[in-house]
Write a protein that holds these residues in place. Structure first.
Motif, PDB file in Angstrom:
ATOM      1  N   PRO A 130       0.840  -1.207   0.000  1.00  0.00           N
ATOM      2  CA  PRO A 130       0.000   0.000   0.000  1.00  0.00           C
ATOM      3  C   PRO A 130       0.870   1.250   0.000  1.00  0.00           C
ATOM      4  O   PRO A 130       1.989   1.251   0.520  1.00  0.00           O
ATOM      5  N   SER A 131       0.336   2.315  -0.555  1.00  0.00           N
ATOM      6  CA  SER A 131       1.129   3.528  -0.754  1.00  0.00           C
ATOM      7  C   SER A 131       1.699   4.087   0.548  1.00  0.00           C
ATOM      8  O   SER A 131       2.843   4.534   0.600  1.00  0.00           O
ATOM      9  N   ARG A 132       0.904   4.066   1.618  1.00  0.00           N
ATOM     10  CA  ARG A 132       1.392   4.664   2.864  1.00  0.00           C
ATOM     11  C   ARG A 132       2.607   3.917   3.407  1.00  0.00           C
ATOM     12  O   ARG A 132       3.504   4.517   3.987  1.00  0.00           O
ATOM     13  N   ILE A 147       7.102   3.917  -5.774  1.00  0.00           N
ATOM     14  CA  ILE A 147       6.103   4.588  -6.608  1.00  0.00           C
ATOM     15  C   ILE A 147       4.789   4.438  -5.877  1.00  0.00           C
ATOM     16  O   ILE A 147       4.294   3.327  -5.685  1.00  0.00           O
ATOM     17  N   ALA A 148       4.226   5.563  -5.447  1.00  0.00           N
ATOM     18  CA  ALA A 148       3.078   5.513  -4.552  1.00  0.00           C
ATOM     19  C   ALA A 148       2.129   6.659  -4.826  1.00  0.00           C
ATOM     20  O   ALA A 148       2.526   7.717  -5.319  1.00  0.00           O
ATOM     21  N   ALA A 149       0.865   6.437  -4.499  1.00  0.00           N
ATOM     22  CA  ALA A 149      -0.110   7.518  -4.541  1.00  0.00           C
ATOM     23  C   ALA A 149      -0.016   8.310  -3.245  1.00  0.00           C
ATOM     24  O   ALA A 149       0.406   7.787  -2.205  1.00  0.00           O
ATOM     25  N   PHE A 162       4.921  10.385 -11.766  1.00  0.00           N
ATOM     26  CA  PHE A 162       5.123   9.246 -12.668  1.00  0.00           C
ATOM     27  C   PHE A 162       3.920   9.084 -13.599  1.00  0.00           C
ATOM     28  O   PHE A 162       4.055   9.078 -14.819  1.00  0.00           O
ATOM     29  N   ARG A 163       2.729   8.965 -13.047  1.00  0.00           N
ATOM     30  CA  ARG A 163       1.509   8.831 -13.835  1.00  0.00           C
ATOM     31  C   ARG A 163       0.338   9.429 -13.062  1.00  0.00           C
ATOM     32  O   ARG A 163       0.380   9.546 -11.838  1.00  0.00           O
ATOM     33  N   ARG A 164      -0.711   9.785 -13.781  1.00  0.00           N
ATOM     34  CA  ARG A 164      -1.973  10.133 -13.136  1.00  0.00           C
ATOM     35  C   ARG A 164      -2.927   8.963 -13.319  1.00  0.00           C
ATOM     36  O   ARG A 164      -3.030   8.390 -14.404  1.00  0.00           O
ATOM     37  N   ASP A 269      -2.313  11.004  -8.079  1.00  0.00           N
ATOM     38  CA  ASP A 269      -1.014  11.159  -8.725  1.00  0.00           C
ATOM     39  C   ASP A 269      -0.085  10.075  -8.190  1.00  0.00           C
ATOM     40  O   ASP A 269       0.122   9.962  -6.970  1.00  0.00           O
ATOM     41  N   LEU A 270       0.447   9.265  -9.092  1.00  0.00           N
ATOM     42  CA  LEU A 270       1.426   8.257  -8.707  1.00  0.00           C
ATOM     43  C   LEU A 270       2.798   8.907  -8.767  1.00  0.00           C
ATOM     44  O   LEU A 270       3.237   9.362  -9.822  1.00  0.00           O
ATOM     45  N   MET A 271       3.463   8.963  -7.647  1.00  0.00           N
ATOM     46  CA  MET A 271       4.716   9.695  -7.522  1.00  0.00           C
ATOM     47  C   MET A 271       5.894   8.734  -7.338  1.00  0.00           C
ATOM     48  O   MET A 271       5.817   7.769  -6.575  1.00  0.00           O
TER      49      MET A 271
END
Length: 295
Positions: A130-132, A147-149, A162-164, A269-271
């Motif tokens: 998970p992103s957190r 790479i996380a939201a 990176f991507r939306r 937003d994927l960062m």
């Protein structure tokens, strides 16, 4: 408690030969030095490791436990030494990358494939979280790249887009939701769902949002891929919450509608995030450049 590798190697040689004298010889130590090291280990542990008998030694219960750990530790050290030797001679490198479900399934293969093909001596270990957890792990230096939201600005992290990504509800064309422009997640919690496994990062996100609404999602079944759950959604088995890209691709094969989720958390937003430092390792810099250039 601090044992150096020589202590552990000596202990294993003594255990193997059943003799302090022979164990010392195999470790290239004088008997007096070997005996002192073994006594020091026992003193640190506060328990006996060896039973000294007329015909040699036997391991105590604690000694047998230490024997297993010592073998594992020395084996891991040998593996580490071999891996680092590859780095030192410029032959091979390894990058540890963490990403969420959407990144892993929908976006990473297109970005990572050309990089790995162009760098045959660089390996990339990928873990889904998970992103957190990804953000915390990168900040703590537990992996090279994440790479996380929702990777917010932090004095401990450097982040780049990176991507939306937008999550949508995939459903059969005759589903009661058909004809809507968008839906809120709370509106669909009475529906039957098909989804990914409970160990996936996207399931963790959806279950958390459902819990915050005081509800639980009702799953008829779970599969391992977005393509699979989209196919079941098209058959009317249940609805699926998937990335818009996955729904669009599935719609090329199946009759399927995709309704955007109107909740703010569903547009993400994927960062790419790395721990902030003056100079990144060259391998990490190379992969960051590839991720930035990927279509």
């Amino acid at each position: 408690m601090r044992f150096d590798p020589a202590d552990l190697r000596l202990f294993l040689n003594v255990a193997m030969t059943g003799s302090i004298t022979l164990g010392a010889e195999r470790t290239h130590l004088a008997i007096a030095s070997a005996s002192a090291r073994l006594r020091g280990m026992e003193d640190h542990l506060g328990t006996a490791l060896l039973e000294r008998k007329r015909r040699g030694i036997e391991l105590t219960a604690a000694g047998r436990v230490l024997e297993g750990h010592a073998r594992q530790i020395l084996a891991q050290m040998e593996t580490m030494r071999a891996d680092l030797s590859e780095y030192a001679h410029g032959r091979r490198g390894r990058i540890h990358l963490l990403c969420n479900t959407v990144t892993l399934v929908e976006f990473l293969p297109q970005a990572l494939g050309p990089f790995l093909a162009a760098h045959p001596l660089i390996d990339v270990d990928i873990e889904e979280h998970p992103s957190r957890r990804i953000v915390a792990a990168i900040a703590d230096g537990l992996a090279d790249i994440g790479i996380a939201a929702y990777a917010a600005a932090s004095p401990r992290l450097d982040t780049t887009l990176f991507r939306r990504d937008r999550l949508v509800v995939a459903a059969a064309p005759d589903h009661p939701l058909a004809g809507r422009d968008a839906v809120h997640f709370a509106e669909v919690l009475d529906c039957d769902f098909v989804g990914l496994g409970s160990d996936s990062a996207i399931h963790d996100l959806l279950a958390t949002q459902a819990a915050q609404a005081g509800r639980r999602m009702k799953f008829r079944t779970r599969l391992r891929t977005f393509a699979g759950i989209c196919e079941l959604a098209a058959l009317g088995v249940g609805i699926a919450v998937v990335p818009e890209a996955a729904a669009r691709r599935a719609a090329l094969k199946h009759a399927l509608i995709a309704l955007p989720l109107a909740d703010g958390w569903a547009s993400r937003d994927l960062m790419v995030c790395v721990r902030r430092q003056k100079l990144q390792p060259p391998l990490v810099t190379a992969l960051l450049a590839a991720l930035a250039q990927a279509p």
